[in-house]
Enzyme design. Structure first.
Site, PDB file in Angstrom:
ATOM      1  N   ASN A 176       0.848  -1.193   0.000  1.00 36.97           N
ATOM      2  CA  ASN A 176       0.000   0.000   0.000  1.00 36.97           C
ATOM      3  C   ASN A 176       0.877   1.233   0.000  1.00 36.97           C
ATOM      4  O   ASN A 176       2.108   1.136   0.060  1.00 36.97           O
ATOM      5  CB  ASN A 176      -0.987  -0.033   1.176  1.00 36.97           C
ATOM      6  CG  ASN A 176      -0.280  -0.010   2.504  1.00 36.97           C
ATOM      7  OD1 ASN A 176       0.366   0.974   2.859  1.00 36.97           O
ATOM      8  ND2 ASN A 176      -0.354  -1.114   3.252  1.00 36.97           N
ATOM      9  N   LYS A 189     -14.287   2.877  14.852  1.00 38.66           N
ATOM     10  CA  LYS A 189     -13.061   2.076  15.027  1.00 38.66           C
ATOM     11  C   LYS A 189     -12.563   2.116  16.464  1.00 38.66           C
ATOM     12  O   LYS A 189     -12.032   1.128  16.975  1.00 38.66           O
ATOM     13  CB  LYS A 189     -11.950   2.574  14.096  1.00 38.66           C
ATOM     14  CG  LYS A 189     -11.985   1.863  12.764  1.00 38.66           C
ATOM     15  CD  LYS A 189     -10.927   2.338  11.797  1.00 38.66           C
ATOM     16  CE  LYS A 189     -11.388   1.991  10.393  1.00 38.66           C
ATOM     17  NZ  LYS A 189     -10.590   2.586   9.360  1.00 38.66           N
TER      18      LYS A 189
HETATM   19  N1  CTP Z   1      -4.396  -2.235  12.173  1.00 40.72           N
HETATM   20  C1  CTP Z   1      -3.849  -3.277  12.876  1.00 40.72           C
HETATM   21  N2  CTP Z   1      -3.816  -4.523  12.346  1.00 40.72           N
HETATM   22  C2  CTP Z   1      -4.353  -4.775  11.150  1.00 40.72           C
HETATM   23  C3  CTP Z   1      -4.952  -3.726  10.422  1.00 40.72           C
HETATM   24  C4  CTP Z   1      -4.957  -2.453  10.963  1.00 40.72           C
HETATM   25  O1  CTP Z   1      -3.365  -3.055  13.989  1.00 40.72           O
HETATM   26  N3  CTP Z   1      -4.321  -5.996  10.649  1.00 40.72           N
HETATM   27  C5  CTP Z   1      -4.392  -0.903  12.760  1.00 40.72           C
HETATM   28  C6  CTP Z   1      -3.551   0.100  12.037  1.00 40.72           C
HETATM   29  O2  CTP Z   1      -2.211   0.118  12.490  1.00 40.72           O
HETATM   30  C7  CTP Z   1      -4.263   1.400  12.344  1.00 40.72           C
HETATM   31  C8  CTP Z   1      -5.714   0.981  12.363  1.00 40.72           C
HETATM   32  O3  CTP Z   1      -5.706  -0.409  12.678  1.00 40.72           O
HETATM   33  O4  CTP Z   1      -3.942   1.896  13.606  1.00 40.72           O
HETATM   34  C9  CTP Z   1      -6.262   1.200  11.001  1.00 40.72           C
HETATM   35  O5  CTP Z   1      -7.428   0.595  10.866  1.00 40.72           O
HETATM   36  P1  CTP Z   1      -7.941   0.333   9.388  1.00 40.72           P
HETATM   37  O6  CTP Z   1      -7.099  -0.667   8.724  1.00 40.72           O
HETATM   38  O7  CTP Z   1      -8.180   1.649   8.742  1.00 40.72           O
HETATM   39  O8  CTP Z   1      -9.258  -0.255   9.843  1.00 40.72           O
HETATM   40  P2  CTP Z   1      -9.996  -1.495   9.364  1.00 40.72           P
HETATM   41  O9  CTP Z   1     -10.508  -2.136  10.577  1.00 40.72           O
HETATM   42  O10 CTP Z   1      -9.157  -2.283   8.452  1.00 40.72           O
HETATM   43  O11 CTP Z   1     -11.200  -0.805   8.626  1.00 40.72           O
HETATM   44  P3  CTP Z   1     -11.402  -0.415   7.096  1.00 40.72           P
HETATM   45  O12 CTP Z   1     -10.495  -1.297   6.286  1.00 40.72           O
HETATM   46  O13 CTP Z   1     -12.832  -0.654   6.947  1.00 40.72           O
HETATM   47  O14 CTP Z   1     -11.056   1.032   6.986  1.00 40.72           O
END
Ligand code: CTP
Length: 401
Positions: free
Chosen positions: A209, A338
Protein backbone atom coordinates in the site's frame (compact mmCIF):
# COMPACT_ATOMS: atom_id res chain seq x y z
CA UNK A 1 13.00 23.49 28.74
CA UNK A 2 15.98 23.61 31.02
CA UNK A 3 19.39 22.09 31.51
CA UNK A 4 20.13 24.11 34.64
CA UNK A 5 23.26 22.84 36.37
CA UNK A 6 23.41 19.76 34.17
CA UNK A 7 27.01 18.66 33.64
CA UNK A 8 27.64 17.80 30.01
CA UNK A 9 30.88 16.58 28.55
CA UNK A 10 31.00 17.39 24.87
CA UNK A 11 33.43 15.29 22.86
CA UNK A 12 34.45 16.72 19.52
CA UNK A 13 36.12 14.45 16.98
CA UNK A 14 37.69 15.33 13.66
CA UNK A 15 35.21 16.40 11.02
CA UNK A 16 34.06 19.55 9.33
CA UNK A 17 30.84 19.43 11.37
CA UNK A 18 32.98 20.42 14.38
CA UNK A 19 32.16 24.02 13.56
CA UNK A 20 28.50 23.30 14.34
CA UNK A 21 29.50 22.10 17.78
CA UNK A 22 30.54 25.65 18.67
CA UNK A 23 26.91 26.63 18.22
CA UNK A 24 25.88 23.54 20.20
CA UNK A 25 27.93 24.69 23.20
CA UNK A 26 26.07 28.00 23.11
CA UNK A 27 22.68 26.30 22.82
CA UNK A 28 23.43 24.03 25.79
CA UNK A 29 24.71 26.88 27.92
CA UNK A 30 21.67 29.02 27.07
CA UNK A 31 19.60 26.43 28.92
CA UNK A 32 21.89 26.59 31.93
CA UNK A 33 24.12 23.55 31.33
CA UNK A 34 27.76 23.40 32.41
CA UNK A 35 29.71 22.21 29.40
CA UNK A 36 33.26 20.90 29.28
CA UNK A 37 34.76 20.17 25.92
CA UNK A 38 37.23 17.41 25.09
CA UNK A 39 38.63 17.39 21.57
CA UNK A 40 40.48 14.72 19.68
CA UNK A 41 43.78 15.70 18.14
CA UNK A 42 42.25 15.77 14.66
CA UNK A 43 39.30 17.90 15.81
CA UNK A 44 41.79 20.68 16.58
CA UNK A 45 42.60 20.81 12.86
CA UNK A 46 39.03 21.95 12.19
CA UNK A 47 38.31 24.27 15.12
CA UNK A 48 40.75 25.80 17.61
CA UNK A 49 40.56 24.81 21.26
CA UNK A 50 40.43 28.52 22.11
CA UNK A 51 37.03 28.80 20.43
CA UNK A 52 35.52 26.08 22.58
CA UNK A 53 37.29 27.46 25.63
CA UNK A 54 35.72 30.88 25.09
CA UNK A 55 32.26 29.43 24.41
CA UNK A 56 32.22 26.95 27.30
CA UNK A 57 34.04 29.19 29.77
CA UNK A 58 36.10 26.14 30.76
CA UNK A 59 39.51 24.83 29.84
CA UNK A 60 39.41 22.51 26.83
CA UNK A 61 41.27 19.23 27.04
CA UNK A 62 42.84 17.31 24.19
CA UNK A 63 45.56 15.09 25.57
CA UNK A 64 45.68 12.43 28.22
CA UNK A 65 49.25 13.48 28.92
CA UNK A 66 48.70 17.13 29.82
CA UNK A 67 50.21 17.22 33.33
CA UNK A 68 48.85 20.61 34.37
CA UNK A 69 45.31 19.78 33.18
CA UNK A 70 45.48 16.43 34.95
CA UNK A 71 46.52 18.21 38.14
CA UNK A 72 43.51 20.57 37.89
CA UNK A 73 40.93 17.88 37.10
CA UNK A 74 42.18 14.38 36.40
CA UNK A 75 40.54 12.42 33.61
CA UNK A 76 38.87 10.02 36.04
CA UNK A 77 37.46 12.98 37.92
CA UNK A 78 36.21 14.43 34.63
CA UNK A 79 34.61 11.09 33.75
CA UNK A 80 32.81 11.12 37.11
CA UNK A 81 31.85 14.78 36.78
CA UNK A 82 29.89 14.19 33.57
CA UNK A 83 26.17 13.41 33.75
CA UNK A 84 26.06 12.95 29.98
CA UNK A 85 28.71 12.49 27.34
CA UNK A 86 27.76 13.71 23.89
CA UNK A 87 30.21 13.14 21.06
CA UNK A 88 29.37 15.55 18.24
CA UNK A 89 30.57 15.19 15.60
CA UNK A 90 31.32 11.51 15.94
CA UNK A 91 33.59 10.52 13.04
CA UNK A 92 33.67 7.02 11.53
CA UNK A 93 37.04 6.48 13.20
CA UNK A 94 35.81 7.55 16.61
CA UNK A 95 32.74 5.30 16.33
CA UNK A 96 35.03 2.38 15.44
CA UNK A 97 37.25 3.08 18.43
CA UNK A 98 34.24 3.35 20.77
CA UNK A 99 32.73 0.16 19.39
CA UNK A 100 35.97 -1.69 20.06
CA UNK A 101 36.64 -0.17 23.46
CA UNK A 102 39.85 1.65 22.56
CA UNK A 103 41.37 4.00 25.09
CA UNK A 104 44.20 5.50 23.11
CA UNK A 105 43.33 9.14 23.61
CA UNK A 106 41.57 11.27 26.20
CA UNK A 107 38.08 11.21 24.66
CA UNK A 108 37.90 7.44 24.11
CA UNK A 109 39.33 6.86 27.60
CA UNK A 110 36.68 9.12 29.13
CA UNK A 111 33.91 7.25 27.30
CA UNK A 112 35.14 4.02 28.87
CA UNK A 113 35.80 5.49 32.28
CA UNK A 114 32.43 7.16 32.71
CA UNK A 115 29.14 5.66 33.81
CA UNK A 116 27.27 8.57 32.20
CA UNK A 117 24.91 7.78 29.31
CA UNK A 118 26.71 8.23 26.01
CA UNK A 119 25.20 9.93 22.98
CA UNK A 120 26.89 10.12 19.59
CA UNK A 121 26.02 12.35 16.65
CA UNK A 122 27.64 10.76 13.61
CA UNK A 123 28.88 13.02 10.82
CA UNK A 124 30.58 11.75 7.71
CA UNK A 125 30.32 11.36 3.97
CA UNK A 126 27.24 9.37 2.93
CA UNK A 127 29.32 6.57 1.40
CA UNK A 128 31.21 6.15 4.67
CA UNK A 129 27.99 6.20 6.69
CA UNK A 130 26.47 3.48 4.47
CA UNK A 131 29.58 1.26 4.73
CA UNK A 132 28.83 -2.04 6.46
CA UNK A 133 31.79 -1.55 8.80
CA UNK A 134 30.35 1.74 10.08
CA UNK A 135 26.84 0.29 10.31
CA UNK A 136 28.12 -2.71 12.25
CA UNK A 137 29.87 -0.40 14.72
CA UNK A 138 26.70 1.65 15.11
CA UNK A 139 24.70 -1.49 15.84
CA UNK A 140 27.26 -2.61 18.41
CA UNK A 141 27.05 0.76 20.13
CA UNK A 142 23.24 0.80 20.03
CA UNK A 143 23.09 -2.66 21.56
CA UNK A 144 25.19 -1.33 24.41
CA UNK A 145 22.68 1.44 25.00
CA UNK A 146 24.55 4.25 23.28
CA UNK A 147 22.06 6.75 21.90
CA UNK A 148 22.76 7.44 18.24
CA UNK A 149 21.47 10.86 17.24
CA UNK A 150 20.99 11.16 13.50
CA UNK A 151 22.63 11.54 11.11
CA UNK A 152 20.41 13.72 8.96
CA UNK A 153 20.40 13.67 5.22
CA UNK A 154 20.92 16.53 2.86
CA UNK A 155 23.77 18.33 1.18
CA UNK A 156 27.20 17.47 2.54
CA UNK A 157 30.38 19.51 2.83
CA UNK A 158 31.98 17.31 0.14
CA UNK A 159 29.16 18.17 -2.31
CA UNK A 160 27.42 14.80 -2.05
CA UNK A 161 23.78 14.60 -1.09
CA UNK A 162 22.66 11.84 1.26
CA UNK A 163 22.62 10.59 4.80
CA UNK A 164 25.58 11.46 7.00
CA UNK A 165 25.20 15.10 8.00
CA UNK A 166 25.44 15.86 11.68
CA UNK A 167 22.11 16.85 13.23
CA UNK A 168 21.64 20.56 13.74
CA UNK A 169 22.70 21.94 17.16
CA UNK A 170 19.07 22.65 18.07
CA UNK A 171 18.06 19.01 17.49
CA UNK A 172 21.04 17.77 19.52
CA UNK A 173 20.13 20.14 22.33
CA UNK A 174 16.50 18.94 22.28
CA UNK A 175 17.66 15.33 22.44
CA UNK A 176 19.88 16.23 25.39
CA UNK A 177 16.96 17.86 27.22
CA UNK A 178 14.79 14.81 26.51
CA UNK A 179 17.52 12.47 27.77
CA UNK A 180 17.23 14.06 31.21
CA UNK A 181 13.62 13.01 31.19
CA UNK A 182 12.03 16.41 31.61
CA UNK A 183 9.67 15.68 28.75
CA UNK A 184 5.97 14.98 28.68
CA UNK A 185 6.49 11.25 28.18
CA UNK A 186 9.48 10.95 30.53
CA UNK A 187 9.91 7.48 31.90
CA UNK A 188 7.33 5.92 29.55
CA UNK A 189 8.04 3.20 27.00
CA UNK A 190 6.42 3.86 23.67
CA UNK A 191 6.08 1.33 20.89
CA UNK A 192 5.34 2.67 17.40
CA UNK A 193 4.52 0.72 14.26
CA UNK A 194 4.99 2.50 10.95
CA UNK A 195 4.89 2.10 7.22
CA UNK A 196 3.13 -0.35 4.94
CA UNK A 197 3.26 -4.13 4.93
CA UNK A 198 4.07 -6.23 1.88
CA UNK A 199 2.19 -9.45 1.42
CA UNK A 200 4.08 -11.71 -0.95
CA UNK A 201 2.31 -13.36 -3.85
CA UNK A 202 5.40 -15.07 -5.24
CA UNK A 203 9.17 -14.39 -5.06
CA UNK A 204 8.86 -11.20 -7.13
CA UNK A 205 5.36 -9.81 -6.53
CA UNK A 206 3.55 -8.55 -3.51
CA UNK A 207 0.44 -6.67 -2.39
CA UNK A 208 1.43 -3.43 -0.69
CA UNK A 209 0.00 0.00 0.00
CA UNK A 210 1.00 3.62 -0.35
CA UNK A 211 1.95 4.34 3.27
CA UNK A 212 5.32 6.16 3.36
CA UNK A 213 5.98 5.56 7.07
CA UNK A 214 6.69 9.27 7.56
CA UNK A 215 3.90 9.93 10.08
CA UNK A 216 4.99 6.99 12.24
CA UNK A 217 8.65 7.95 12.05
CA UNK A 218 7.79 11.55 12.98
CA UNK A 219 5.78 10.27 15.95
CA UNK A 220 8.60 8.01 17.07
CA UNK A 221 10.94 11.00 16.99
CA UNK A 222 8.47 13.29 18.78
CA UNK A 223 7.90 10.67 21.50
CA UNK A 224 11.67 10.27 21.98
CA UNK A 225 12.07 14.04 22.20
CA UNK A 226 9.34 14.05 24.85
CA UNK A 227 11.50 11.74 26.94
CA UNK A 228 10.00 8.33 26.09
CA UNK A 229 12.06 5.21 25.41
CA UNK A 230 10.92 4.44 21.90
CA UNK A 231 10.90 1.18 19.98
CA UNK A 232 9.97 1.43 16.32
CA UNK A 233 8.61 -1.48 14.31
CA UNK A 234 8.97 -0.50 10.67
CA UNK A 235 7.45 -2.02 7.57
CA UNK A 236 9.36 -1.80 4.27
CA UNK A 237 10.31 1.90 4.08
CA UNK A 238 13.55 3.62 3.21
CA UNK A 239 13.67 6.10 6.06
CA UNK A 240 16.55 6.61 8.49
CA UNK A 241 15.92 5.79 12.15
CA UNK A 242 14.76 9.02 13.81
CA UNK A 243 16.74 10.83 16.45
CA UNK A 244 16.60 9.32 19.88
CA UNK A 245 14.81 6.09 18.94
CA UNK A 246 16.32 3.31 21.04
CA UNK A 247 15.46 0.25 18.99
CA UNK A 248 14.17 -0.42 15.50
CA UNK A 249 12.85 -3.72 14.16
CA UNK A 250 12.35 -3.96 10.39
CA UNK A 251 9.60 -6.26 9.17
CA UNK A 252 7.91 -6.93 5.83
CA UNK A 253 4.55 -8.67 6.20
CA UNK A 254 1.55 -8.10 8.47
CA UNK A 255 2.26 -11.42 10.17
CA UNK A 256 5.84 -10.35 10.95
CA UNK A 257 4.62 -6.99 12.20
CA UNK A 258 1.98 -8.69 14.35
CA UNK A 259 4.63 -10.94 15.92
CA UNK A 260 7.14 -8.10 16.43
CA UNK A 261 4.56 -5.77 18.01
CA UNK A 262 3.17 -8.44 20.31
CA UNK A 263 6.67 -9.42 21.44
CA UNK A 264 7.56 -5.81 22.27
CA UNK A 265 4.18 -4.78 23.70
CA UNK A 266 4.76 -6.49 27.05
CA UNK A 267 7.47 -3.89 27.67
CA UNK A 268 5.42 -0.92 26.46
CA UNK A 269 3.22 1.61 28.24
CA UNK A 270 1.83 3.02 25.01
CA UNK A 271 1.38 1.48 21.56
CA UNK A 272 0.87 3.80 18.60
CA UNK A 273 -0.26 1.86 15.55
CA UNK A 274 0.44 4.13 12.61
CA UNK A 275 1.32 1.23 10.31
CA UNK A 276 -0.97 0.64 7.37
CA UNK A 277 -1.20 -3.08 7.98
CA UNK A 278 -2.50 -5.16 5.10
CA UNK A 279 -5.85 -6.63 6.08
CA UNK A 280 -5.37 -9.62 3.75
CA UNK A 281 -2.53 -11.73 2.42
CA UNK A 282 -2.42 -14.23 -0.43
CA UNK A 283 -3.70 -17.49 1.03
CA UNK A 284 -0.68 -19.23 -0.47
CA UNK A 285 2.71 -17.79 -1.39
CA UNK A 286 3.98 -19.37 -4.59
CA UNK A 287 7.56 -20.56 -4.24
CA UNK A 288 8.18 -19.94 -7.95
CA UNK A 289 7.33 -16.90 -10.01
CA UNK A 290 3.77 -17.22 -11.31
CA UNK A 291 3.55 -17.51 -15.08
CA UNK A 292 1.10 -15.57 -17.18
CA UNK A 293 -1.61 -17.67 -18.75
CA UNK A 294 -2.66 -15.68 -21.80
CA UNK A 295 -6.37 -15.27 -22.30
CA UNK A 296 -7.36 -16.25 -18.74
CA UNK A 297 -8.13 -14.09 -15.72
CA UNK A 298 -6.17 -14.78 -12.58
CA UNK A 299 -7.92 -15.22 -9.24
CA UNK A 300 -5.98 -14.69 -6.09
CA UNK A 301 -7.44 -16.05 -2.89
CA UNK A 302 -6.75 -13.82 0.10
CA UNK A 303 -6.70 -14.85 3.74
CA UNK A 304 -7.46 -12.39 6.54
CA UNK A 305 -4.54 -11.08 8.57
CA UNK A 306 -4.77 -10.78 12.34
CA UNK A 307 -5.60 -7.28 13.57
CA UNK A 308 -2.66 -6.10 15.68
CA UNK A 309 -4.59 -3.51 17.66
CA UNK A 310 -7.48 -5.85 18.31
CA UNK A 311 -5.04 -8.60 19.46
CA UNK A 312 -3.46 -6.17 21.88
CA UNK A 313 -6.71 -4.82 23.23
CA UNK A 314 -7.84 -8.39 23.98
CA UNK A 315 -4.84 -8.87 26.30
CA UNK A 316 -5.09 -8.13 30.00
CA UNK A 317 -2.87 -5.24 31.12
CA UNK A 318 -2.30 -4.09 27.54
CA UNK A 319 -0.60 -0.78 26.79
CA UNK A 320 -2.53 2.43 26.18
CA UNK A 321 -3.65 1.95 22.58
CA UNK A 322 -3.55 4.58 19.88
CA UNK A 323 -4.89 3.72 16.44
CA UNK A 324 -4.73 5.51 13.13
CA UNK A 325 -7.33 5.55 10.46
CA UNK A 326 -6.99 6.74 6.90
CA UNK A 327 -10.30 7.33 5.23
CA UNK A 328 -11.35 8.74 1.92
CA UNK A 329 -14.72 9.91 3.32
CA UNK A 330 -16.79 10.16 6.53
CA UNK A 331 -13.61 10.50 8.62
CA UNK A 332 -15.21 11.21 12.01
CA UNK A 333 -18.00 8.62 12.05
CA UNK A 334 -15.51 5.92 11.02
CA UNK A 335 -13.04 7.09 13.67
CA UNK A 336 -15.65 6.75 16.43
CA UNK A 337 -16.68 3.37 15.15
CA UNK A 338 -13.06 2.08 15.03
CA UNK A 339 -12.33 3.42 18.51
CA UNK A 340 -15.13 1.26 19.90
CA UNK A 341 -14.71 -1.77 17.66
CA UNK A 342 -10.95 -2.11 18.23
CA UNK A 343 -11.11 -1.20 21.95
CA UNK A 344 -8.75 1.77 21.58
CA UNK A 345 -7.93 4.58 24.00
CA UNK A 346 -7.43 7.11 21.22
CA UNK A 347 -7.55 7.27 17.46
CA UNK A 348 -6.09 9.76 15.00
CA UNK A 349 -8.01 9.87 11.78
CA UNK A 350 -7.07 11.55 8.55
CA UNK A 351 -8.46 12.10 5.15
CA UNK A 352 -6.44 10.60 2.33
CA UNK A 353 -6.73 11.72 -1.22
CA UNK A 354 -5.03 14.00 -3.72
CA UNK A 355 -2.02 15.77 -2.15
CA UNK A 356 -2.84 14.87 1.45
CA UNK A 357 -2.21 11.85 3.61
CA UNK A 358 -0.16 8.88 2.49
CA UNK A 359 2.57 10.17 0.23
CA UNK A 360 2.36 13.86 1.13
CA UNK A 361 4.70 15.52 3.60
CA UNK A 362 1.84 17.18 5.43
CA UNK A 363 -1.38 15.99 6.90
CA UNK A 364 -4.39 17.01 9.01
CA UNK A 365 -5.76 14.88 11.82
CA UNK A 366 -8.88 14.50 13.93
CA UNK A 367 -7.96 12.98 17.26
CA UNK A 368 -10.80 11.16 18.98
CA UNK A 369 -11.11 9.48 22.38
CA UNK A 370 -13.99 8.44 24.56
CA UNK A 371 -15.58 11.71 25.58
CA UNK A 372 -13.68 14.15 23.39
CA UNK A 373 -11.94 15.07 20.18
CA UNK A 374 -9.55 17.68 18.77
CA UNK A 375 -8.94 18.68 15.17
CA UNK A 376 -5.32 19.33 14.26
CA UNK A 377 -5.07 21.64 11.27
CA UNK A 378 -3.02 20.77 8.21
CA UNK A 379 0.70 20.96 9.03
CA UNK A 380 3.92 19.08 8.41
CA UNK A 381 3.98 15.57 9.79
CA UNK A 382 6.66 16.52 12.35
CA UNK A 383 4.59 19.44 13.68
CA UNK A 384 1.51 17.21 13.87
CA UNK A 385 3.53 14.51 15.61
CA UNK A 386 4.56 16.92 18.36
CA UNK A 387 0.96 18.07 18.82
CA UNK A 388 -0.24 14.51 18.91
CA UNK A 389 2.36 13.57 21.52
CA UNK A 390 1.17 16.44 23.73
CA UNK A 391 -2.45 15.20 23.48
CA UNK A 392 -1.30 11.63 24.04
CA UNK A 393 0.62 12.55 27.20
CA UNK A 394 -2.48 14.27 28.58
CA UNK A 395 -4.86 11.43 27.68
CA UNK A 396 -2.45 8.81 29.04
CA UNK A 397 -2.25 10.59 32.38
CA UNK A 398 -6.02 11.10 32.49
CA UNK A 399 -6.60 7.40 31.75
CA UNK A 400 -4.07 6.19 34.32
CA UNK A 401 -5.03 8.72 37.02
N1 CTP B 1 -4.40 -2.23 12.17
C1 CTP B 1 -3.85 -3.28 12.88
N2 CTP B 1 -3.82 -4.52 12.35
C2 CTP B 1 -4.35 -4.77 11.15
C3 CTP B 1 -4.95 -3.73 10.42
C4 CTP B 1 -4.96 -2.45 10.96
O1 CTP B 1 -3.37 -3.06 13.99
N3 CTP B 1 -4.32 -6.00 10.65
C5 CTP B 1 -4.39 -0.90 12.76
C6 CTP B 1 -3.55 0.10 12.04
O2 CTP B 1 -2.21 0.12 12.49
C7 CTP B 1 -4.26 1.40 12.34
C8 CTP B 1 -5.71 0.98 12.36
O3 CTP B 1 -5.71 -0.41 12.68
O4 CTP B 1 -3.94 1.90 13.61
C9 CTP B 1 -6.26 1.20 11.00
O5 CTP B 1 -7.43 0.59 10.87
P1 CTP B 1 -7.94 0.33 9.39
O6 CTP B 1 -7.10 -0.67 8.72
O7 CTP B 1 -8.18 1.65 8.74
O8 CTP B 1 -9.26 -0.25 9.84
P2 CTP B 1 -10.00 -1.50 9.36
O9 CTP B 1 -10.51 -2.14 10.58
O10 CTP B 1 -9.16 -2.28 8.45
O11 CTP B 1 -11.20 -0.81 8.63
P3 CTP B 1 -11.40 -0.41 7.10
O12 CTP B 1 -10.50 -1.30 6.29
O13 CTP B 1 -12.83 -0.65 6.95
O14 CTP B 1 -11.06 1.03 6.99
Amino acid sequence: MTLAQRRILLGVSGGIAAYKSCELVRRLRELGAEVRVVMTESATRFVGAATFQALSGQPVRVSLWDASAEAAMGHIELARWAERILVAPASADLLARLAHGHADDLLSTLCLASAAPLQVAPAMNRQMWAHPAVQANIQTLQRRGVQVLGPASGEQACGDVGSGRMLEPQALRDAMVASFGDGMLAGLRVLVSAGPTYEDIDPVRFIGNRSSGRMGFALAEAAALAGASVTLIAGPVSLPTPTGVLARVDVRSAAQMHAAVLAAAAEADIYIGTAAVGDYRPAEVATRKLKKKAGADLFLQLAENPDILASLSAQAGHPFLVGFAAETHDVLPYAHEKLQRKGLDMIAANQVGEGIGFEASDNALSVVWNGGSIDLARASKSVLARQLVAILAERYRAARA
